[in-house]
Design a protein around this motif. Structure first.
Motif, short mmCIF file in Angstrom:
data_model
loop_
_atom_site.label_atom_id
_atom_site.label_comp_id
_atom_site.label_asym_id
_atom_site.label_seq_id
_atom_site.Cartn_x
_atom_site.Cartn_y
_atom_site.Cartn_z
N LYS A 81 10.72 5.77 8.73
CA LYS A 81 10.29 6.56 6.80
C LYS A 81 9.10 6.21 6.47
O LYS A 81 9.28 6.36 5.08
N LYS A 137 9.94 16.66 9.64
CA LYS A 137 10.60 16.46 9.65
C LYS A 137 11.77 15.76 10.53
O LYS A 137 12.16 15.15 10.54
N TYR A 174 8.97 7.13 -3.95
CA TYR A 174 8.89 5.70 -3.32
C TYR A 174 8.19 4.80 -3.84
O TYR A 174 7.62 4.08 -4.42
N GLU A 186 8.97 1.83 13.12
CA GLU A 186 9.43 2.40 11.49
C GLU A 186 8.51 3.22 11.55
O GLU A 186 8.43 3.83 10.09
N VAL A 206 8.16 12.14 5.71
CA VAL A 206 9.18 11.25 5.77
C VAL A 206 10.44 10.77 4.54
O VAL A 206 11.45 9.74 4.91
N GLU A 207 10.92 12.20 4.05
CA GLU A 207 11.85 12.34 3.40
C GLU A 207 13.16 12.46 4.14
O GLU A 207 13.14 13.52 5.07
N LYS A 208 14.16 11.83 3.79
CA LYS A 208 15.05 11.07 4.98
C LYS A 208 16.04 11.80 3.46
O LYS A 208 16.47 12.29 2.54
#
Length: 515
Positions: A342, A334, A365, A425, A510-512
């Motif tokens: 993302k 990350k 998601y 992306e 890809v967790e933000k």
């Protein structure tokens, strides 16, 4: 690019042979693409779609072999055509004996009185007819062939059921019968756990995880992907369950599939209640309460189903390496990705692997697209561009019509790896590498150039791109599991230990952080 078409009149090759020939021909230096196929209408449509259709191909009959060669710039087309034909005619130097060829199923049975199973890999237009001949000779049938009509499948399975025989398929890629792997199968330790599966790579994943956790497989019966549809009614799944219930070498039964039609699920649950042996059910995305109400054990994922079965078989749980999720690794990756990165792009050879990873990512998601999606709003065709989180099964019929399966010839996926790396992306590209009988002899080696190019593209633009690789196989498989893993790691690929962990890791990477 220059194109040459060679038509060999009245020359028949089965589907497996065509896959091998195409793979061999496409590996020749200077060849842009080669299509080796029978002259059926479907295969001609494939040639049109890939820009290889010619007047010679138009004139080919369905019993003729078409060889269409497209060369790269700067190469002599005549020389390449000669090399392609030489490659096709080359005998395997390691074979000590020549193949035995029979003119009919009846002739083969007459010469092999103890034979009890036929593997059918002829084009779909002819497969049902050959399968019926095999049933009439008292043979169980494994139909590797796809593009068999639903009506023919139902008719064949009803006939087989009445005769006490199996029809595994159509489009059945995996089985292990009495220790013998058929078509795409891994080398698995013999044991107490029997599997009935309406999926090929799902069956491989469960069997490999069973082996990895210290258990073994008694039998693995494939049914074909449509068996649990309402139209077919689960004929072979139910017959497979009954056979394993009576098999002295089987103590635990595992069922693997995407969720069945409701009416079929009810039949399966009813049958489970009649079986005295423990039954573990892994219906990807299936209903836990319904499964447990039948008396079966619930396996949310292939890994969890395999673990339950191994523990039930008597392997002490404390001795099992469960390959727990590496949480520090998630934080490490990350930190390497920028805020714009993302999305995940999952590019898979295995349909059930793709389905399972997609299902796990969808838990977290909502913008998840796939060519396997049942929701039209999130379904992609084989020609669609990726969007948001995208997961592609390159083994789907749309990709394999007239072409070898990507487990054998991965060129379409290799192109897509490079393409996805160009998207700023994208943070993660997830891949499966499937070992075992029938698969490419060195799948990592042919994938490495695309992986290196993808990483170079990202690095040139100042981005990190995480390549997550899942190697499906055992230390007994012919490709050398440890060497395949080492090659990937040396190229900077992060290794996942299972289909489940591939989904959990990729979604975590890809967790933000919420603003």
């Amino acid at each position: 690019m220059p194109i040459r078409t060679i038509i060999k009149k009245n020359t028949y090759f089965d589907s497996v042979s065509l896959m091998t020939l195409s793979t061999r021909a496409n590996s020749i230096e200077g060849v842009k693409q080669v299509n080796v196929a029978m002259g059926t209408a479907m295969n001609k449509d494939v040639l049109k779609n890939v820009g290889l259709y010619t007047e010679e191909a138009e004139a080919a009959g369905k019993g003729d072999l078409m060889i269409v060669v497209e060369s790269q710039e700067g190469y002599d087309l005549d020389e390449l055509v000669n090399k392609v034909e030489e490659a096709m005619m080359r005998k395997n130097k390691n074979k000590e004996t020549a193949d035995i060829v029979y003119s009919s199923v009846e002739a083969a049975v007459q010469e092999n009185e103890n034979a009890n199973l036929a593997v059918i890999s002829v084009p779909g237009a002819y497969a049902a007819r050959v399968a019926r001949k095999a049933l009439n000779q008292g043979l169980h049938v494994m139909m590797f062939s796809d593009n068999v009509s639903l009506e023919e499948e139902i008719s064949l399975k009803k006939e087989a059921h009445e005769k006490g025989l199996f029809v595994m398929g159509p489009d059945c890629g995996t089985a292990i019968i009495n220790g013998q792997g058929l078509c795409f199968a891994n080398k698995i330790r013999k044991g107490k756990i029997g599997i009935v599966a309406a999926s090929g790579t799902g069956a491989q994943e469960v069997s490999v995880r069973i082996h990895d956790f210290g258990g073994g497989v008694s039998q693995l019966i494939g049914t074909g992907g449509r068996d649990l549809s309402e139209a077919v009614g689960g004929i072979m799944m139910l017959d497979g369950m009954r056979a394993l219930a009576e098999d002295e070498g089987t103590e635990i039964i595992v069922l693997v599939s995407k969720p069945p039609a409701k009416a079929v699920a009810e039949k399966i649950y009813k049958e489970v209640k009649k079986i005295s042996k423990p039954v573990v059910i892994c219906f990807i995305g299936g209903n836990k309460e319904e499964i447990e109400a039948s008396g079966a054990y619930y396996g949310k994922t292939t890994k969890q189903a395999a673990l339950q079965a191994v523990i039930l078989s008597g392997v002490p749980e404390e001795t099992i390496n469960k390959h727990a999720l590496n949480l520090p690794l998630i934080e490490e990756v990350k930190a390497k990705l920028n805020p714009q990165q993302k999305y995940i792009r999952g590019l898979f050879c295995g349909g059930t692997i793709c389905e399972e990873v997609t299902s796990l990512v969808r838990e977290k998601y909502s913008d998840v697209y796939s060519n396997l999606s049942k929701d039209p709003a999130y379904k992609l065709s084989h020609t669609d561009e990726s969007r948001a989180h995208t997961f592609i099964d390159f083994g789907d019929d749309q990709f394999t019509q007239g072409k070898p399966h990507p487990m054998i010839e991965p060129s379409l996926r290799l192109e897509r790896i490079v393409k996805e790396a160009r998207d700023p992306e994208v943070g993660v590209i997830a891949l499966d590498i499937i070992l075992g009988y029938g698969s490419h002899e060195d799948p990592v080696e042919v994938t490495l150039p695309a992986i290196r190019e993808a990483k170079a593209i990202a690095a040139k633009e100042g981005r990190h791109i995480e390549i997550l690789g899942f190697v499906l196989g055992t230390e007994l498989d012919p490709q050398d599991f440890d060497l395949q893993v080492k090659k990937l790691m040396d190229a900077g690929v992060t290794i996942s230990s299972s289909s489940e962990n591939t989904g959990l890791l990729s979604r975590g990477f890809v967790e933000k952080e919420e603003a």
